[in-house]
Design an enzyme around this catalytic site. Sequence first.
Site, PDB file in Angstrom:
ATOM      1  N   ASP A 112       5.231  -5.040   3.568  1.00  0.00           N
ATOM      2  CA  ASP A 112       6.384  -4.231   3.981  1.00  0.00           C
ATOM      3  C   ASP A 112       7.022  -4.821   5.235  1.00  0.00           C
ATOM      4  O   ASP A 112       8.248  -4.781   5.389  1.00  0.00           O
ATOM      5  CB  ASP A 112       5.949  -2.783   4.243  1.00  0.00           C
ATOM      6  CG  ASP A 112       5.298  -2.158   3.018  1.00  0.00           C
ATOM      7  OD1 ASP A 112       5.670  -2.534   1.882  1.00  0.00           O
ATOM      8  OD2 ASP A 112       4.415  -1.294   3.190  1.00  0.00           O
ATOM      9  N   SER A 131       4.310 -13.371  -1.651  1.00  0.00           N
ATOM     10  CA  SER A 131       3.383 -13.293  -0.519  1.00  0.00           C
ATOM     11  C   SER A 131       1.962 -13.414  -1.051  1.00  0.00           C
ATOM     12  O   SER A 131       1.651 -12.908  -2.129  1.00  0.00           O
ATOM     13  CB  SER A 131       3.589 -11.967   0.229  1.00  0.00           C
ATOM     14  OG  SER A 131       3.420 -10.868  -0.657  1.00  0.00           O
TER      15      SER A 131
END
Lengths: 289, 289
Positions: free
Chosen positions: A230, A199
């Site tokens: 998350d 990411s």
Amino acid sequence: MILTVTLNAALDVTYPVDRLVPGAVHRVGPPRRRAGGKGVNVARVLAALGEEVLATGFAGGATGAAFLADLPVPSAFVQIGGETRCTLTVLDAEATLFNEPGPLVTEPEWQAFLTRFRTLRADVVVLSGSLPPGLPDDAYARLIEAADAPVILDADGPALLHGLPARPALVKPNAQELRATGRTPAQLRALGAQAVAVSDGPRGLAVHLADGGWRATPPETHGNPTGAGDAAVAAFARGLRRGTPWPELVADAVALSAAAVAAPVAGDFDADRYTAAEIRPTPLPKEHE
Amino acid sequence: MILTVTLNAALDVTYPVDRLVPGAVHRVGPPRRRAGGKGVNVARVLAALGEEVLATGFAGGATGAAFLADLPVPSAFVQIGGETRCTLTVLDAEATLFNEPGPLVTEPEWQAFLTRFRTLRADVVVLSGSLPPGLPDDAYARLIEAADAPVILDADGPALLHGLPARPALVKPNAQELRATGRTPAQLRALGAQAVAVSDGPRGLAVHLADGGWRATPPETHGNPTGAGDAAVAAFARGLRRGTPWPELVADAVALSAAAVAAPVAGDFDADRYTAAEIRPTPLPKEHE
């Protein structure tokens, strides 16, 4: 059932102040206290998506009691003699963070956790965050070996690298954590990861697979990036459980992650933005190590 | 038996950091947690002096549990639904303080405290510190009226002024708190205080009585002035219980206060410095209001 593991859980405390001035005495507005840690954020997002989720990890002391009392999902935490850590945010126009060290976990407590872990059945297991002091560097490898289901490992540094030989289904470093390993995604796969998701904030997310991979970028989103990773992990956990194809799953992870940025608190997401997002994944060429 | 009352008790937390930088992420050294609040510091000093002491007040929530677990003296705290506050010190080369607001105390909880307080027998009662939200400004007056013993009141602002008509045996503002009342010591006596002790750091301490008073100055002492006033109050409490004459008592309060400055943590004192100190009190002339 998705099982989230937070070995170094935290109580997230926020102190609103007018202005932080080193050396001064500050009157704090009503403090906010919330069960935290990356795995707990994943569990919150999954619960909000309607997924069955169980949270486990270590908790101890008065802070551990406050942590458990605030947990919004079913849980099976192992009690330890040490004190669960706090992470404090002093909030004026900006955020100043104070991370307490985690509690020392003893060898018998770690063995008790392994025993408990083996009794918990799950379709997907999510291992999130740092290891508290006292645990071996290969603690995540032990859990991946003991798990009866695909495992997502979201950690960095030695905790990540020592977990790879146990062949997690997916690892998800962010771009900075990947750089810190000194390895490429292909190299992490060669070390044992079956898939590597990287990411990179507004630049998007790429999943590297044996035969290439997929990348997608989010719509421009302003907000709080804490918890965005998350949310992506929550999307991956649900997708692995359902057997969602990778292109669709990458798009879903990017949409949920952007919707988390749009929500003010880690573990929440903006449901309208999530359902409205139109993300188009593009294929990645096969990498060479 | 000396009874110390800490209505707005606190868990004192210290975060050691390398350097506090607003906006940055800080790794905190092992945090220290200690039962605090001015009345608890008084109780610690009295216990170290070998006095029988009982601590009471309000405690609640996980922080209240941690507070009670750390209390080093016998206690009879009343449980409340709110959460006991923390006071946080971020410590680098200097100290940066964050004071949480106290918990809201409900009327039934206050009535429960009054009932409990009436059952506690004491030779001297010490009332210390601020009132938590929810208590009436005259809460200390109610306790002074209910007490079956001489009362020392160490408070400031409305909590001090509203306590005076109930005729406390001694009030102990520091010089800054006295200035904030806009009153002279003689005026505080006229409002009901039987004796007024004013502490002024290295400039010493004066006790103002109906027929004059006594003053004494400490030896030059470097260290941590937090808790020095609480040590003086502990000396006064012991002296009132024993019936120590005022000149001797003023000298003792100054010696114990200076020994507290020499100790690093509030509630402790340097026993060698205390016993070695030679303090000579001088008389004050009678004041006019």
